[in-house]
Design an enzyme around this catalytic site. Structure first.
Site, PDB file in Angstrom:
ATOM      1  N   HIS A  60       0.845  -1.196   0.000  1.00 41.58           N
ATOM      2  CA  HIS A  60       0.000   0.000   0.000  1.00 41.58           C
ATOM      3  C   HIS A  60       0.876   1.240   0.000  1.00 41.58           C
ATOM      4  O   HIS A  60       1.848   1.324   0.746  1.00 41.58           O
ATOM      5  CB  HIS A  60      -0.906   0.041   1.229  1.00 41.58           C
ATOM      6  CG  HIS A  60      -1.695   1.309   1.326  1.00 41.58           C
ATOM      7  ND1 HIS A  60      -2.822   1.543   0.569  1.00 41.58           N
ATOM      8  CD2 HIS A  60      -1.500   2.443   2.068  1.00 41.58           C
ATOM      9  CE1 HIS A  60      -3.300   2.740   0.848  1.00 41.58           C
ATOM     10  NE2 HIS A  60      -2.522   3.305   1.753  1.00 41.58           N
ATOM     11  N   ASP A  87     -15.480   1.803   8.190  1.00 41.69           N
ATOM     12  CA  ASP A  87     -14.474   2.820   7.880  1.00 41.69           C
ATOM     13  C   ASP A  87     -15.037   3.850   6.914  1.00 41.69           C
ATOM     14  O   ASP A  87     -14.832   5.053   7.078  1.00 41.69           O
ATOM     15  CB  ASP A  87     -13.226   2.171   7.289  1.00 41.69           C
ATOM     16  CG  ASP A  87     -12.264   3.200   6.728  1.00 41.69           C
ATOM     17  OD1 ASP A  87     -11.783   4.022   7.517  1.00 41.69           O
ATOM     18  OD2 ASP A  87     -12.037   3.205   5.507  1.00 41.69           O
ATOM     19  N   ARG A 100     -15.625  11.999   9.488  1.00 45.14           N
ATOM     20  CA  ARG A 100     -14.354  12.692   9.740  1.00 45.14           C
ATOM     21  C   ARG A 100     -14.169  13.832   8.755  1.00 45.14           C
ATOM     22  O   ARG A 100     -13.653  14.903   9.094  1.00 45.14           O
ATOM     23  CB  ARG A 100     -13.190  11.717   9.627  1.00 45.14           C
ATOM     24  CG  ARG A 100     -13.076  10.722  10.764  1.00 45.14           C
ATOM     25  CD  ARG A 100     -12.094   9.601  10.428  1.00 45.14           C
ATOM     26  NE  ARG A 100     -10.774  10.115  10.109  1.00 45.14           N
ATOM     27  CZ  ARG A 100      -9.866   9.436   9.395  1.00 45.14           C
ATOM     28  NH1 ARG A 100     -10.157   8.247   8.902  1.00 45.14           N
ATOM     29  NH2 ARG A 100      -8.693   9.967   9.156  1.00 45.14           N
ATOM     30  N   SER A 126      -7.877   3.457   9.451  1.00 39.89           N
ATOM     31  CA  SER A 126      -8.613   3.461   8.192  1.00 39.89           C
ATOM     32  C   SER A 126      -7.868   2.695   7.122  1.00 39.89           C
ATOM     33  O   SER A 126      -8.423   1.818   6.442  1.00 39.89           O
ATOM     34  CB  SER A 126      -8.845   4.908   7.746  1.00 39.89           C
ATOM     35  OG  SER A 126      -9.462   4.956   6.474  1.00 39.89           O
ATOM     36  N   LYS A 155      -8.641  -1.750   5.675  1.00 45.35           N
ATOM     37  CA  LYS A 155      -8.847  -2.235   4.297  1.00 45.35           C
ATOM     38  C   LYS A 155      -7.754  -3.207   3.887  1.00 45.35           C
ATOM     39  O   LYS A 155      -8.008  -4.181   3.164  1.00 45.35           O
ATOM     40  CB  LYS A 155      -8.926  -1.043   3.337  1.00 45.35           C
ATOM     41  CG  LYS A 155     -10.168  -0.170   3.565  1.00 45.35           C
ATOM     42  CD  LYS A 155     -10.322   0.922   2.543  1.00 45.35           C
ATOM     43  CE  LYS A 155      -9.366   2.067   2.750  1.00 45.35           C
ATOM     44  NZ  LYS A 155      -9.717   2.908   3.907  1.00 45.35           N
TER      45      LYS A 155
END
Length: 434
Positions: free
Chosen positions: A82, A161, A168, A183, A187
């Protein structure tokens, strides 16, 4: 258990229990706790923070709020990657084929871009015919037979989320490191990989602008990964200049091919090798140095390039659009206008507003200002000079690719505003901070 008491507890800076966090996430996802109370709790978290145990509990509660990908049918150790995003970051499309060519399965779900950052699946969709919406069963079969598949995010992963992030976004609590870390990691963990590599960007083109904030986010995400039973490694890498030279979907695909043909930009190639080495290391393929050598060899012997081509074909893409003219391909059209931006000075580039350059590419049509904007896959910027490079009056700093000449002319001034110049040599930025 009462939501009011949980808010009060966090307001006082006390640690919430796993049960309290699960109660909040389950109740809010089910619509049983109102926005007003979750907004208050988010603001309390923003000011009081969360312990590693709390952040891990929040992550897992969000994971359990929806689907989880089961990758157990795939052989070997599954490693996910990621990036926190930036300008010109196309590493997934080179790193995935490198590690897949070396026997590590890559079952990758990626997102779309918004604003100044580009999305991996947007770049892939620039290839005619290529499918990024692939059912789970077929997705797993492609990985089994070809070693790699990169698709759009599908399924109902971490819906808590998504709901919490929307709140948020309107309560000024996006920039909370525990909430950001939970968050992202919710995922990644729901995606089913055994181990996780994180590329945390730092600099003016990144979400985290300072090295200290990037280090804090990296540490928080590694703690979550380890706390959730996933071996996790994070690199902190530069985004004070665009990565590579290409910014724009099809242009970035071509630059990925250049990397896999051993002729890519030095910074992009170096980072792709390092990320590949870390993924191979996480997959127990050897020492970090041995894994670096393996990654370099996969590029040198063109096995990574062959794996990239195999992936494109397996997902229905037309590879003739990616071949060079001497290979009787290269059919993908260039933008209608290629507009150079001449340097106004002699000297050196002292700095670049990387976010601003990403917004320039977006204005040309390479990115989205709104989620439903339509992309122009040929639009973008080819950067000729970056921070630390010498420049000469009249020589091109970059070339804009656009189908609207008026738009390109307007972007020229904006691009120049993104640069500062120096009369004396300027060092190039560090690429990997740690």
């Amino acid at each position: 258990m009462r939501t009011y008491e949980i808010i009060q507890k966090k307001k006082l800076g006390l640690e919430l229990s796993v049960q309290e966090i699960e109660y909040i996430v389950e109740g809010y996802t089910a619509g049983q706790i109102p926005d007003a109370q979750i907004s208050a709790l988010l603001m309390a978290v923003y000011f009081k923070g969360m312990t590693p145990a709390e952040t891990t509990a929040l992550t897992m509660a969000m994971v359990h709020s929806g689907d989880q990908m089961d990758l157990s049918s795939l052989p070997g150790i599954k490693v996910d990657k990621h990036s926190t995003g930036g300008v010109g970051d196309k590493t997934t499309l080179a790193v995935g084929p490198i590690v897949a060519a070396l026997g590590v399965p890559v079952a990758k779900m990626s997102g779309r871009g918004l604003g100044h950052t580009g999305g991996t699946v947007d770049k892939l969709e620039a290839i005619p015919g290529l499918r990024i919406e692939i059912p789970t069963g077929e997705f797993l079969e492609i990985v089994k037979h070809h070693g790699i598949c990169v698709t759009g995010q599908s399924g109902n992963f971490a819906p808590a989320d998504k709901k919490i992030y929307a709140l948020r976004d309107v309560t000024a609590t996006v920039d909370s490191i525990p909430l950001i870390a939970a968050s992202i990691m919710s995922k990644k963990i729901a995606a089913g990989a055994d181990r996780i590599l994180l590329d945390v960007k730092t600099g003016n083109g990144a979400f985290m602008k300072t090295l200290a904030d990037s280090q804090a986010l990296a540490n928080a995400m590694v703690e979550i990964g380890e706390g959730c039973g996933r071996k996790t490694v994070a690199l902190i890498t530069d985004m004070s200049v665009p990565l590579g030279n290409a910014v724009g979907n099809y242009l970035e695909i071509l630059e990925v091919i250049d990397v896999l043909k051993s002729r890519g930009p030095e910074d992009l190639t170096h980072l792709c090798i390092e990320l590949s080495a870390q993924m191979l290391y996480l997959a127990d393929k050897g020492s970090q140095e041995a894994c670096r050598d393996m990654a370099k060899e996969a590029i040198a012997n063109h096995s990574a390039l062959a794996k990239f081509t195999e992936m494109i074909q397996a997902q229905g893409g037309d590879i003739s659009y990616l071949l060079e003219e001497e290979e009787q391909g290269g059919q993908f059209p260039l933008a209608k206008f290629l507009v150079p931006i001449p340097s106004p000075v002699n000297g050196y580039i002292a700095s670049m507003d990387t976010e601003g350059i990403g917004l320039c590419a977006m204005t040309l049509g390479a990115g989205r200002e709104k989620v439903d904007d339509i992309l122009d896959f040929t639009a973008g910027i080819m950067i000729k000079r970056k921070t630390g490079d010498a420049v000469e009056i009249g020589k091109p700093l970059a070339v804009l690719h656009a189908d609207d000449y008026g738009k390109a002319k307007a972007v020229m001034e904006k691009y120049l505003d993104c640069l500062t110049f120096s009369d004396v040599p300027v060092p190039k930025p560090t690429l990997i901070y740690g």
